[in-house]
Scaffold this active site. Structure first.
Site, PDB file in Angstrom:
ATOM      1  N   ASP A  38       0.712  -1.028   0.027  1.00 34.72           N
ATOM      2  CA  ASP A  38       0.080   0.268   0.176  1.00 34.72           C
ATOM      3  C   ASP A  38       0.915   1.249   0.221  1.00 34.72           C
ATOM      4  OD1 ASP A  38       0.703  -1.085   2.484  1.00 34.72           O
ATOM      5  OD2 ASP A  38      -0.785   0.099   3.366  1.00 34.72           O
ATOM      6  N   ASP A  39       2.145   1.084   0.602  1.00 36.78           N
ATOM      7  CA  ASP A  39       2.990   2.376   0.465  1.00 36.78           C
ATOM      8  C   ASP A  39       3.361   2.611  -0.901  1.00 36.78           C
ATOM      9  OD1 ASP A  39       4.347   2.260   3.340  1.00 36.78           O
ATOM     10  OD2 ASP A  39       3.681   0.312   2.716  1.00 36.78           O
TER      11      ASP A  39
ATOM     12  N   ASN B 104      -5.282  -4.618  13.789  1.00 34.53           N
ATOM     13  CA  ASN B 104      -4.835  -5.595  12.807  1.00 34.53           C
ATOM     14  C   ASN B 104      -3.705  -6.558  13.227  1.00 34.53           C
ATOM     15  OD1 ASN B 104      -2.885  -3.919  12.321  1.00 34.53           O
ATOM     16  ND2 ASN B 104      -3.532  -3.764  10.003  1.00 34.53           N
TER      17      ASN B 104
ATOM     18  N   GLU C  51      -3.267  -1.518  15.746  1.00 34.24           N
ATOM     19  CA  GLU C  51      -3.131  -1.250  14.309  1.00 34.24           C
ATOM     20  C   GLU C  51      -1.691  -1.409  14.042  1.00 34.24           C
ATOM     21  OE1 GLU C  51      -1.606   0.636  10.872  1.00 34.24           O
ATOM     22  OE2 GLU C  51      -1.537   1.664  12.924  1.00 34.24           O
TER      23      GLU C  51
ATOM     24  N   ASN D  58       0.952   0.161  12.475  1.00 34.02           N
ATOM     25  CA  ASN D  58       2.121   1.278  12.420  1.00 34.02           C
ATOM     26  C   ASN D  58       1.971   1.623  13.838  1.00 34.02           C
ATOM     27  OD1 ASN D  58       2.443   1.087   9.776  1.00 34.02           O
ATOM     28  ND2 ASN D  58       1.047   2.517   9.274  1.00 34.02           N
TER      29      ASN D  58
ATOM     30  N   HIS E 178      -4.388   1.008   2.343  1.00 34.28           N
ATOM     31  CA  HIS E 178      -4.346   1.963   3.570  1.00 34.28           C
ATOM     32  C   HIS E 178      -3.667   3.061   3.169  1.00 34.28           C
ATOM     33  CE1 HIS E 178      -5.683  -1.633   5.893  1.00 34.28           C
ATOM     34  NE2 HIS E 178      -4.441  -2.156   5.240  1.00 34.28           N
ATOM     35  N   ASP E 179      -2.287   3.129   2.970  1.00 33.02           N
ATOM     36  CA  ASP E 179      -1.515   4.294   2.990  1.00 33.02           C
ATOM     37  C   ASP E 179      -1.767   5.536   2.092  1.00 33.02           C
ATOM     38  OD1 ASP E 179      -0.027   2.993   4.882  1.00 33.02           O
ATOM     39  OD2 ASP E 179       1.543   2.470   3.629  1.00 33.02           O
TER      40      ASP E 179
END
Length: 325
Positions: A13-14, A157, A163, A165, A238-239
């Site tokens: 996702d990054d 998650n 989460e 991060n 996500h990101d």
């Protein structure tokens, strides 16, 4: 045009976040900084350079923190694979790293631009941002905003409440959330609405070319791991949500809240404890609840998926034209 430093740990996702930031005309991507997270620092830094090379992106890339402030490092190989970006072909880097440490790059960039013009967008563990605050506290008053991908107000998650991060470096996250600047938290409650659906994949496939193929290979691999680990029908992007919100704030709906990070709970370490300003009665009670009334964090609650998807497709189209040219 919004000026941005993207602090990341690529990561599938990054990779999409990098391409969205570089491919959108509303963003001036000042640089990319890397932090250990989805995989080791060496791997995620190599991945950042490879993504830039694959998509024809040329911005400074600075290598950052190799691990969290306190905890032992944990990577997400079950989601992102041994390389941190399994699936697509990762070309050798076409340019060298910036010689500065990511922390110094962040400080130098924020302090050298006009006040309130540089936005920080950390989408991995927040270690680099926390270290930058500690080394040069003036960045807090000088940065325009901080848009983080991390946390969640109803779910985690890694643990039921944590989460990745935030859980990976909760002390760094608490430093970032408690600093006196404009913070938007884009957590799992929002990003789980941002799925790389069949519809979105078909639109990207229709663009054609090497950038489209790269993106589809990213989603194919991470889609398979998300089906296996989380039973998702499609992988969350996500990101990219944090970048999308900076491009167009109307992509997300936010609510004011007080956010603290739990640092010591056996079951809740890494939880983003979120007290919304409009929660009935909470800010009138005594005891611990009375301490959770600094309602200055913007917490994302709803995504405009149509606008978000349009942004992704548009960025792929623009980068494709650049690469083919």
């Amino acid at each position: 045009m919004a000026k941005m430093i993207l602090d990341c740990d690529p990561g599938h996702d990054d990779a999409i976040a990098i391409m969205l930031a570089a491919g959108n005309p509303s963003i001036e991507l000042l640089g990319i900084t890397t932090v250990a997270g989805n995989q080791t620092l060496d791997k995620v830094t190599r991945n950042a350079l490879s993504v830039c090379t694959a998509a024809g992106i040329r911005v400074p890339v600075a290598r950052g923190a190799a691990g969290p402030l306190v905890n032992h490092q944990v990577v997400a190989g079950d989601i992102h694979g041994d390389s941190g970006l399994d699936g697509p072909y990762l070309p050798p880097a076409s340019f060298d790293l910036d010689p500065r440490h990511a922390v110094d790059f962040i400080i130098d960039t924020v302090m050298s631009h006009e006040p309130k013009t540089v936005n920080l967008v950390p989408v991995g563990p927040f270690t680099n941002i926390a270290l930058a605050i500690r080394k040069e506290p003036r960045i807090v008053e000088r940065a325009k905003s901080v848009v983080v991908m991390g946390g969640g107000y109803t779910r985690g998650n890694v643990t039921p409440t944590g989460e990745f991060n935030v859980w990976a470096d909760p002390e760094a996250a608490e430093i970032v959330f408690r600093a006196d600047w404009d913070v938007t938290m884009i957590g799992l409650d929002l990003t789980h609405q941002a799925l790389a659906s069949v519809e979105l994949q078909d639109r990207v496939r229709a663009v054609g070319g090497p950038v489209s193929e790269f993106v589809l290979d990213v989603w194919e691999f991470v889609g398979s791991t998300y089906r296996k680990v989380f039973e998702f029908s499609a992988p969350p992007i996500h990101d990219a949500c944090a970048v999308a919100a900076l491009i167009d704030p109307s992509v997300i709906t936010v609510a004011k809240a007080d956010v603290h990070v739990e640092l010591s709970g056996r079951w809740t370490k890494g939880m983003t404890v979120t007290n919304f300003q409009d929660t009935p009665g909470m800010h009138h009670t005594g005891g611990v609840a009375a301490e959770l009334t600094d309602f200055r964090t913007n917490v994302a609650t709803q995504l405009d998926w149509s606008k978000f998807g349009d942004q992704i497709v548009d960025a792929v189209e623009r980068l494709t034209v650049k690469v083919i040219a």
